[in-house]
Enzyme design. Structure first.
Site, PDB file in Angstrom:
ATOM      1  N   ASN A 181     -14.669  -0.677   1.383  1.00  0.00           N
ATOM      2  CA  ASN A 181     -13.442  -1.348   1.783  1.00  0.00           C
ATOM      3  C   ASN A 181     -12.353  -0.308   2.019  1.00  0.00           C
ATOM      4  O   ASN A 181     -12.660   0.834   2.328  1.00  0.00           O
ATOM      5  CB  ASN A 181     -13.052  -2.418   0.757  1.00  0.00           C
ATOM      6  CG  ASN A 181     -12.306  -3.578   1.405  1.00  0.00           C
ATOM      7  OD1 ASN A 181     -11.231  -3.389   1.947  1.00  0.00           O
ATOM      8  ND2 ASN A 181     -12.892  -4.766   1.380  1.00  0.00           N
TER       9      ASN A 181
ATOM     10  N   ASP B  79     -16.480 -11.079   8.887  1.00  0.00           N
ATOM     11  CA  ASP B  79     -15.236 -10.503   8.344  1.00  0.00           C
ATOM     12  C   ASP B  79     -15.399  -9.023   8.009  1.00  0.00           C
ATOM     13  O   ASP B  79     -14.987  -8.564   6.950  1.00  0.00           O
ATOM     14  CB  ASP B  79     -14.757 -11.283   7.107  1.00  0.00           C
ATOM     15  CG  ASP B  79     -13.405 -10.762   6.613  1.00  0.00           C
ATOM     16  OD1 ASP B  79     -12.578 -10.346   7.453  1.00  0.00           O
ATOM     17  OD2 ASP B  79     -13.170 -10.752   5.383  1.00  0.00           O
TER      18      ASP B  79
ATOM     19  N   ARG C  88       0.797  -1.221   0.000  1.00  0.00           N
ATOM     20  CA  ARG C  88       0.000   0.000   0.000  1.00  0.00           C
ATOM     21  C   ARG C  88       0.834   1.279   0.000  1.00  0.00           C
ATOM     22  O   ARG C  88       0.284   2.368   0.154  1.00  0.00           O
ATOM     23  CB  ARG C  88      -0.986  -0.017   1.165  1.00  0.00           C
ATOM     24  CG  ARG C  88      -2.020  -1.112   1.019  1.00  0.00           C
ATOM     25  CD  ARG C  88      -3.175  -0.967   1.977  1.00  0.00           C
ATOM     26  NE  ARG C  88      -4.172  -1.969   1.686  1.00  0.00           N
ATOM     27  CZ  ARG C  88      -4.089  -3.249   2.070  1.00  0.00           C
ATOM     28  NH1 ARG C  88      -3.075  -3.679   2.796  1.00  0.00           N
ATOM     29  NH2 ARG C  88      -5.027  -4.104   1.736  1.00  0.00           N
TER      30      ARG C  88
ATOM     31  N   GLY D 169      -2.878 -10.716   8.857  1.00  0.00           N
ATOM     32  CA  GLY D 169      -2.913 -12.140   9.212  1.00  0.00           C
ATOM     33  C   GLY D 169      -4.219 -12.597   9.821  1.00  0.00           C
ATOM     34  O   GLY D 169      -4.293 -13.668  10.417  1.00  0.00           O
TER      35      GLY D 169
ATOM     36  N   GLU E 208      -6.782 -13.750   8.461  1.00  0.00           N
ATOM     37  CA  GLU E 208      -7.347 -14.934   7.807  1.00  0.00           C
ATOM     38  C   GLU E 208      -6.488 -16.168   8.090  1.00  0.00           C
ATOM     39  O   GLU E 208      -6.766 -17.258   7.588  1.00  0.00           O
ATOM     40  CB  GLU E 208      -7.445 -14.689   6.295  1.00  0.00           C
ATOM     41  CG  GLU E 208      -8.714 -13.958   5.882  1.00  0.00           C
ATOM     42  CD  GLU E 208      -8.864 -12.555   6.447  1.00  0.00           C
ATOM     43  OE1 GLU E 208      -8.001 -11.706   6.180  1.00  0.00           O
ATOM     44  OE2 GLU E 208      -9.831 -12.306   7.189  1.00  0.00           O
TER      45      GLU E 208
ATOM     46  N   ASN F 136     -10.590  -8.262  11.679  1.00  0.00           N
ATOM     47  CA  ASN F 136     -11.473  -9.331  12.177  1.00  0.00           C
ATOM     48  C   ASN F 136     -10.760 -10.295  13.123  1.00  0.00           C
ATOM     49  O   ASN F 136      -9.579 -10.585  12.977  1.00  0.00           O
ATOM     50  CB  ASN F 136     -12.038 -10.139  11.004  1.00  0.00           C
ATOM     51  CG  ASN F 136     -10.965 -10.897  10.251  1.00  0.00           C
ATOM     52  OD1 ASN F 136     -10.258 -10.302   9.452  1.00  0.00           O
ATOM     53  ND2 ASN F 136     -10.815 -12.186  10.511  1.00  0.00           N
TER      54      ASN F 136
ATOM     55  N   TRP G 274      -3.668  -3.979   9.206  1.00  0.00           N
ATOM     56  CA  TRP G 274      -3.046  -3.910   7.883  1.00  0.00           C
ATOM     57  C   TRP G 274      -3.220  -2.595   7.147  1.00  0.00           C
ATOM     58  O   TRP G 274      -2.785  -2.463   6.000  1.00  0.00           O
ATOM     59  CB  TRP G 274      -3.520  -5.064   7.006  1.00  0.00           C
ATOM     60  CG  TRP G 274      -5.002  -5.306   6.947  1.00  0.00           C
ATOM     61  CD1 TRP G 274      -5.681  -6.254   7.655  1.00  0.00           C
ATOM     62  CD2 TRP G 274      -5.987  -4.636   6.142  1.00  0.00           C
ATOM     63  NE1 TRP G 274      -7.020  -6.210   7.343  1.00  0.00           N
ATOM     64  CE2 TRP G 274      -7.246  -5.233   6.420  1.00  0.00           C
ATOM     65  CE3 TRP G 274      -5.934  -3.599   5.214  1.00  0.00           C
ATOM     66  CZ2 TRP G 274      -8.432  -4.817   5.812  1.00  0.00           C
ATOM     67  CZ3 TRP G 274      -7.121  -3.184   4.606  1.00  0.00           C
ATOM     68  CH2 TRP G 274      -8.344  -3.793   4.902  1.00  0.00           C
TER      69      TRP G 274
HETATM   70 CA    CA Z   1     -10.372  -9.839   7.134  1.00  0.00          CA
END
Ligand code: CA
Length: 444
Positions: A273, A186, A16, A76, A78, A144, A126
């Site tokens: 998002n 999520d 990013r 991380g 997920e 999440n 993130w």
């Molecule tokens: Ca997520």
């Protein structure tokens, strides 16, 4: 880049951006290294590993430079990582502080998790935080909890899906606010914190604005963390409202379970998002790229295995019932959270916003056209020639020798093509070429 570093990168191989501070350029890499590069030569000044690669962590964040420190947050959520935010000395790369986003059992709010869960609790960091010199506070969004299936981790699961207000000198938590409790959809809480001065109940307030994946536009008092208001900006079925103290009201009927499939809105891609909003304080407006997508979700059995996805749910993105399309650009009044104007789009609107002092708002569509909107009315005043791909790169503006430029990347990727379900299969989306071009426009 070691190959195993790419194994645990969720949602495309992305980065990013960088931080520029003093003579250096700072880069966070997917293998969990943070590097200082000499701005003039590109030579490595220091290279600090903050975590092993391949076990669930990755750095996709653009570092933030604050008062002699370089701050990054781990991804991380997920993969059952126990995520954290870390501050490194800008000159040497030595660690100054490290703040886990999930407390240990003996720490404050450690009791919001079942026994032992904190070690694989996710709660990633993130997206780059925001620093407020006025209140000397660092605001950082947290994502999440792991695994996705909430039934496996009863409790509020702090500080997942929250914003943390941190002391930038120590990493200590001044206050927090949780957007979604015990998240099973999520929704993350990583989306940017925008520092704005608003008028609330007739008084000026130093606010934090945040447009969450759960479908609500939030205003908090950034000095105290007090909840001011939250208004839905897309269809909401999971979090349906808020109590006067700001606690989210959640719909247990749309919580998936093993053998129980649900349908809810927004989808896990969010009402918005990570592509950022922009604000125009002089016109009291926020410009919000919006998704109109819902999802089906089903619970599945899952166990934690290092380096493998840790979800416990299957899912499919589906259209929002009665929606005209997948996307929209909205202007929202920052004092009330109410919509002022709207521009609908058949395709998802996955690009960030750029607002100028003169009353223009720049943003690109998945259709490959880059637009200048009238900030007040939403009327399109100018459109670029069609680019070779859709636009998800956030526009930027800069000046060289007194001339102002607007730049944007055209190119398609990220989570939407990989996880977008019926949205990704829509011919209007599936046929978007990957692209990869930088377009620069000069103002006359
Ligand atoms: Ca997520």
């Amino acid at each position: 880049m070691p190959e195993k570093a790419l194994k645990t990168v969720c949602c495309d191989v992305v980065n990013r951006g960088v931080a520029v501070y003093g003579d250096n350029v700072y880069l966070a890499a997917l293998d969990n290294h943070v590097l200082a590069l000499d701005g003039a030569t590109g030579k490595v000044v220091w290279d600090q590993k903050i975590q092993d690669p391949g076990v669930g962590y990755a750095l996709t964040v653009a570092p933030l430079a604050v008062d002699g420190k370089i701050v990054v947050g781990e991804s991380g959520g997920e993969y059952g990582a126990r995520d954290f935010i870390v501050a490194l000395d800008a000159k040497t790369g030595e660690q100054v502080w490290k703040r886990y986003t999930v407390p240990a059992p003996d720490e404050k709010n450690g009791d919001t998790w079942p026994k032992g869960a904190y070690l694989h609790a996710g709660a990633p960091a993130w997206l780059t935080g925001s620093f407020d010199p006025e209140t000397h506070t660092l605001f950082w969004g947290v994502g999440n909890p792991s695994p996705w299936l909430a039934k496996l981790r009863p409790g509020k699961n702090l500080y997942s899906d929250s914003v943390l207000a941190l002391d930038p000198d120590t990493g200590n938590i001044k206050w927090y606010y949780q957007y979604t409790e015990n998240d099973t959809w999520d929704y993350d809480g990583n989306n940017e914190s925008v520092l704005a001065n608003i008028t609330w109940q007739g008084k000026p307030v130093k606010a934090l604005l945040h447009v969450d994946r759960n479908g609500f536009f939030y205003a908090l008092d950034r000095t105290t963390g007090a909840y001011l208001f939250a208004e839905p900006f897309t269809k909401v079925m999971s979090v349906t409202g808020h109590l006067p103290d700001g606690s989210p009201i959640e719909n247990d009927a749309v919580r998936p379970d093993i053998g129980k499939s649900i349908f809810t809105c927004p989808s896990f891609l969010g009402g918005k998002n990570w592509w950022p909003i922009a604000i125009d304080e002089s016109r009291n407006l926020a410009f919000v790229p919006t998704l109109h997508a819902c999802m089906s979700m089903n619970g599945t059995a899952v166990s934690y295995l290092a380096g493998l996805p840790y979800l416990g749910e299957t899912f499919e993105v589906q259209p929002e019932p009665d929606s005209d399309g997948w996307g929209e650009v909205q202007a929202i009044d920052i004092n009330t959270g109410k919509q002022v104007w709207s521009h609908k789009s058949k395709q998802p609107w996955n690009d960030g916003m750029l607002a100028t002092a003169s009353g223009l708002v720049f943003s690109g569509g998945a259709d490959g056209y880059f637009n200048a909107f009238d900030a007040k009315t939403g009327k399109i005043l100018w459109t670029s020639p069609k680019m070779s791909s859709g636009i998800i790169g956030v526009p930027t503006s800069y000046q060289v020798d007194g001339k102002q430029y607007i730049a944007v990347l055209s190119g398609w990727g990220g989570a939407t093509p990989i996880w977008g379900g019926m949205m990704a299969k829509d011919p209007l989306v599936a046929k978007i070429p990957r692209g990869g071009e930088l377009h620069v426009f000069a103002l006359p």
